[in-house]
Design a protein around this motif. Structure first.
Motif, PDB file in Angstrom:
ATOM      1  N   UNK A 357       0.861  -1.179   0.000  1.00 51.26           N
ATOM      2  CA  UNK A 357       0.000   0.000   0.000  1.00 51.26           C
ATOM      3  C   UNK A 357       0.901   1.234   0.000  1.00 51.26           C
ATOM      4  N   UNK A 358       0.904   1.950  -1.123  1.00 48.73           N
ATOM      5  CA  UNK A 358       1.793   3.111  -1.277  1.00 48.73           C
ATOM      6  C   UNK A 358       1.128   4.363  -0.724  1.00 48.73           C
ATOM      7  N   UNK A 359      -0.144   4.548  -1.055  1.00 43.39           N
ATOM      8  CA  UNK A 359      -0.914   5.665  -0.484  1.00 43.39           C
ATOM      9  C   UNK A 359      -2.150   5.045   0.167  1.00 43.39           C
ATOM     10  N   UNK A 360      -2.321   5.334   1.460  1.00 37.62           N
ATOM     11  CA  UNK A 360      -3.386   4.685   2.218  1.00 37.62           C
ATOM     12  C   UNK A 360      -4.517   5.677   2.495  1.00 37.62           C
ATOM     13  N   UNK A 361      -5.630   5.509   1.800  1.00 36.41           N
ATOM     14  CA  UNK A 361      -6.757   6.432   1.920  1.00 36.41           C
ATOM     15  C   UNK A 361      -7.440   6.406   3.277  1.00 36.41           C
ATOM     16  N   UNK A 362      -7.134   5.403   4.086  1.00 38.07           N
ATOM     17  CA  UNK A 362      -7.719   5.378   5.437  1.00 38.07           C
ATOM     18  C   UNK A 362      -7.114   6.475   6.302  1.00 38.07           C
ATOM     19  N   UNK A 363      -5.945   6.989   5.843  1.00 41.33           N
ATOM     20  CA  UNK A 363      -5.258   8.016   6.650  1.00 41.33           C
ATOM     21  C   UNK A 363      -5.427   9.422   6.082  1.00 41.33           C
ATOM     22  N   UNK A 364      -6.222   9.545   5.031  1.00 42.87           N
ATOM     23  CA  UNK A 364      -6.347  10.848   4.369  1.00 42.87           C
ATOM     24  C   UNK A 364      -7.032  11.877   5.277  1.00 42.87           C
ATOM     25  N   UNK A 365      -6.486  13.084   5.242  1.00 39.48           N
ATOM     26  CA  UNK A 365      -7.101  14.210   5.961  1.00 39.48           C
ATOM     27  C   UNK A 365      -8.333  14.649   5.176  1.00 39.48           C
ATOM     28  N   UNK A 366      -9.480  14.687   5.815  1.00 39.50           N
ATOM     29  CA  UNK A 366     -10.725  14.950   5.091  1.00 39.50           C
ATOM     30  C   UNK A 366     -11.201  16.377   5.300  1.00 39.50           C
ATOM     31  N   UNK A 367     -11.668  17.001   4.216  1.00 39.89           N
ATOM     32  CA  UNK A 367     -12.248  18.345   4.305  1.00 39.89           C
ATOM     33  C   UNK A 367     -13.778  18.197   4.343  1.00 39.89           C
ATOM     34  N   UNK A 368     -14.262  17.693   5.461  1.00 43.30           N
ATOM     35  CA  UNK A 368     -15.706  17.459   5.536  1.00 43.30           C
ATOM     36  C   UNK A 368     -16.127  16.968   6.915  1.00 43.30           C
ATOM     37  N   UNK A 369     -17.412  16.660   7.040  1.00 42.42           N
ATOM     38  CA  UNK A 369     -17.983  16.285   8.333  1.00 42.42           C
ATOM     39  C   UNK A 369     -17.393  14.966   8.835  1.00 42.42           C
ATOM     40  N   UNK A 370     -17.284  14.873  10.146  1.00 43.41           N
ATOM     41  CA  UNK A 370     -16.622  13.707  10.756  1.00 43.41           C
ATOM     42  C   UNK A 370     -17.318  12.401  10.416  1.00 43.41           C
ATOM     43  N   UNK A 371     -18.623  12.441  10.258  1.00 48.01           N
ATOM     44  CA  UNK A 371     -19.364  11.191  10.059  1.00 48.01           C
ATOM     45  C   UNK A 371     -19.518  10.770   8.598  1.00 48.01           C
ATOM     46  N   UNK A 372     -18.976  11.574   7.663  1.00 48.78           N
ATOM     47  CA  UNK A 372     -19.114  11.235   6.241  1.00 48.78           C
ATOM     48  C   UNK A 372     -18.486   9.888   5.920  1.00 48.78           C
ATOM     49  N   UNK A 373     -18.911   9.320   4.793  1.00 45.80           N
ATOM     50  CA  UNK A 373     -18.448   7.973   4.429  1.00 45.80           C
ATOM     51  C   UNK A 373     -17.144   8.089   3.625  1.00 45.80           C
ATOM     52  N   UNK A 374     -16.090   8.491   4.326  1.00 47.07           N
ATOM     53  CA  UNK A 374     -14.860   8.880   3.643  1.00 47.07           C
ATOM     54  C   UNK A 374     -13.881   7.744   3.474  1.00 47.07           C
ATOM     55  N   UNK A 375     -13.237   7.748   2.336  1.00 41.69           N
ATOM     56  CA  UNK A 375     -12.026   6.964   2.128  1.00 41.69           C
ATOM     57  C   UNK A 375     -11.223   7.716   1.078  1.00 41.69           C
ATOM     58  N   UNK A 376     -10.026   8.113   1.437  1.00 40.77           N
ATOM     59  CA  UNK A 376      -9.216   8.885   0.498  1.00 40.77           C
ATOM     60  C   UNK A 376      -8.690   8.017  -0.637  1.00 40.77           C
TER      61      UNK A 376
END
Ligand code: NAD
Length: 509
Positions: A357-376
């Motif tokens: 895993x070169x870039x891990x989207x689980x660690x992405x800094x998100x520009x949005x609400x804490x509860x959003x369904x985020x994955x970078x």
């Protein structure tokens, strides 16, 4: 955080049947979320077989008879579709905003989706020409033969969550312009745009009952597939459901086109322009958070491009903003929490399967609400071709790199996979590109183009497990799918050539 919303106070989205909203017969409801907020914003009715029956009856009544849509003049049908085109074009921003609020894709991407749907509406405006029959005069003495294209009747459309506006528009403008009446069963995950489009069609002058929306899940789908008055079904979704729909629909005598899932590969040859390739990887891998059936999921990097390409992709990924699509983000959230967790699960298992895993989207800094369904956006290198990351359709922002030794190895990998939706080659060698176009067993091919979605006047569809049935979506296939041809042999007797008795098999003289 726990969502404390009292869902009983939320609005409920009704069906649209016979030109009006209706609650229907079922008490079942499904949740509709704003994925960027991670909150339920409304509920949608999950229709019963009886609701489907009501919609089909309305569609049949609207089709039938001398005053029915099935007999409406070409001019009338064209006027309505043209008016719909004008209204949609004027209000496309409103549609894109609804789309973003329920799907999560960023506004510019939602606007792009609407624009591609609009192209099919514009194509359908040409129905007077597209549905023209043919005429052969004097095939025999005083005998003429002509063919006409007639509508099928009531047609069903079942659409997926990822393109809630465009995918229905792949079908209904052509179906309606050809004289059919429609029952649409949209995805229950982002259903509001279907009602919005239904109201717009009414405003455009479409008679009540010609376009109906029944919300729901498997129960409504099964009812459509079994209903004797539904002539055809156009389905888009995952492969297992596409196959199910195709088999069940054809078993009950319907014409069925069922478009399924995908795992699209991009083959990068050593002579390719790596900046062009890196841009394409990022755009086609992470646009719409990878929730596109034409997303690039796997990059086949022919030695020695791997290291340099990874560097360029990683550099671009570092500049992407993941966040609320109504703001300045490049990439939005995934459709549901469950889907987000499923996609993140591939990153969990990738190292054990031998990938990096070169870039891990689980660690992405998100520009949005804490509860959003985020994955970078995530990048996985050295992906083994027997790992889950490679063999399964992920349908999220995870781009895999497979290192390979040659062009031949790349084509072999692409052709040995179960899907055949889209693929792309990046090269500056015209001969290699031409060879690829010929050798690759995939329905839609890009040459230095990463998402080769055909324009509206060509047809859209893959091969192998990406489609069940012979007819692709829109373009010439769409016109053929939504019409059936009738060949007429006519003799108008001229007193001078009146024939008399002859019991022999008719021969052309
Ligand atoms: P999905 O298969 O879960 O749902 C598609 C439709 O089928 C929805 O309307 C849904 O309500 C219905 N459905 C779901 N489960 C069902 C069941 N058990 N029985 C009957 N109907 C059922 O797909 P999705 O998650 O909404 O969309 C993503 C999938 O669609 C991906 O696999 C993607 O590749 C595919 N897709 C393909 C294309 C294409 O053109 N080939 C285009 C867009 C999406």
């Amino acid at each position: 955080m726990t969502d404390h919303t009292d869902v009983t106070t939320l609005p409920v989205l009704d069906h649209w049947i016979d030109g009006a909203l209706t609650a229907g017969d079922s008490s079942r409801l499904g949740p509709v979320f704003d994925p960027a907020l991670g909150q339920q914003t409304k509920s949608v009715r999950l229709g019963s077989a009886a609701d489907v029956g009501t919609a089909v009856a309305a569609a049949k009544a609207a089709f039938d008879g001398p005053g029915g849509w099935g007999r409406a003049s070409i001019a009338k049908r064209q006027q309505v579709i043209f008016a719909f085109r004008e209204l949609l074009n004027a209000r496309k921003g409103d549609l894109a905003a609804i789309l973003t609020s329920e799907h999560g894709k960023v506004l510019s991407d939602a606007a792009g989706e609407v624009a591609r749907g609009l192209e099919v509406v514009e194509f359908a405006c040409g129905m007077p020409h597209l549905a023209k029959g043919s005429y052969s005069e004097s095939v025999s003495t005083d005998v003429d033969v002509y063919s006409v294209k007639e509508p099928l009747g009531v047609v069903g459309i079942i659409s997926p969550f990822n393109f809630p506006a465009m995918v229905p528009m792949w079908f209904f403008p052509i179906a309606i312009a050809a004289g059919n009446t429609v029952v649409l069963k949209p995805s229950e995950k982002d259903p509001s745009v279907a009602n919005w489009m239904a109201a717009l069609l009414t405003e455009a002058g479409l008679p009540d009952g010609v376009f109906n929306v029944v919300h729901g899940d498997k129960e409504a789908v099964d009812a459509l597939l079994e209903h004797p008055d539904v002539a055809s079904v156009s389905f888009v979704g995952s492969t297992p459901i596409a196959q199910y729909v195709y088999e069940k629909g054809t078993a009950s005598g319907k014409r069925v086109q069922a478009l399924g899932g995908a795992k699209n590969h991009m083959l990068v040859l050593p002579d390719a322009d790596l900046d062009l390739v890196a841009d394409a990887c990022v755009n086609a891998g992470f646009g719409s958070a990878g929730e596109r059936c034409m997303a690039i999921s796997v990059v086949l990097a022919v030695d020695p491009v791997g290291d340099a390409l990874i560097e360029k992709i990683t550099d671009r990924m570092g500049k992407l903003v993941t966040g609320d699509g109504r703001g300045a983000a490049d990439m939005g959230p995934l459709i549901t929490r469950e889907h987000r967790d499923k996609v993140a699960g591939y990153l969990d298992v990738a190292p054990a399967d031998g990938a990096t895993v070169v870039v891990d989207g689980r660690e992405t800094q998100i520009d949005g609400a804490a509860d959003g369904f985020w994955l970078g956006p995530s990048l996985v290198d050295h992906v083994p071709t027997d790992s889950r990351v490679y063999t399964e359709e992920i349908f999220g922002p995870v781009l895999s790199i497979v290192r390979i030794a040659s062009y031949a190895e790349g084509v072999e990998l692409i052709n040995s996979g179960p899907y055949g939706n889209g693929t792309a080659i990046f090269t500056n060698d015209g001969g290699a590109a031409r060879r690829f176009q010929r050798e690759v067993e995939v329905g839609m091919v890009g040459i230095n183009v990463p998402i080769p979605v055909p324009v509206a006047y060509h047809s859209f569809g893959g091969w192998k497990a990406s489609i069940f049935g012979d007819a692709k979506a829109y373009g010439p296939h769409g016109v053929d799918f939504f019409t059936r041809e009738k060949a007429v042999t006519a003799r108008w007797l001229d007193p001078a050539t009146h024939g008399g008795i002859n019991l022999g098999f008719p021969q052309n003289t």
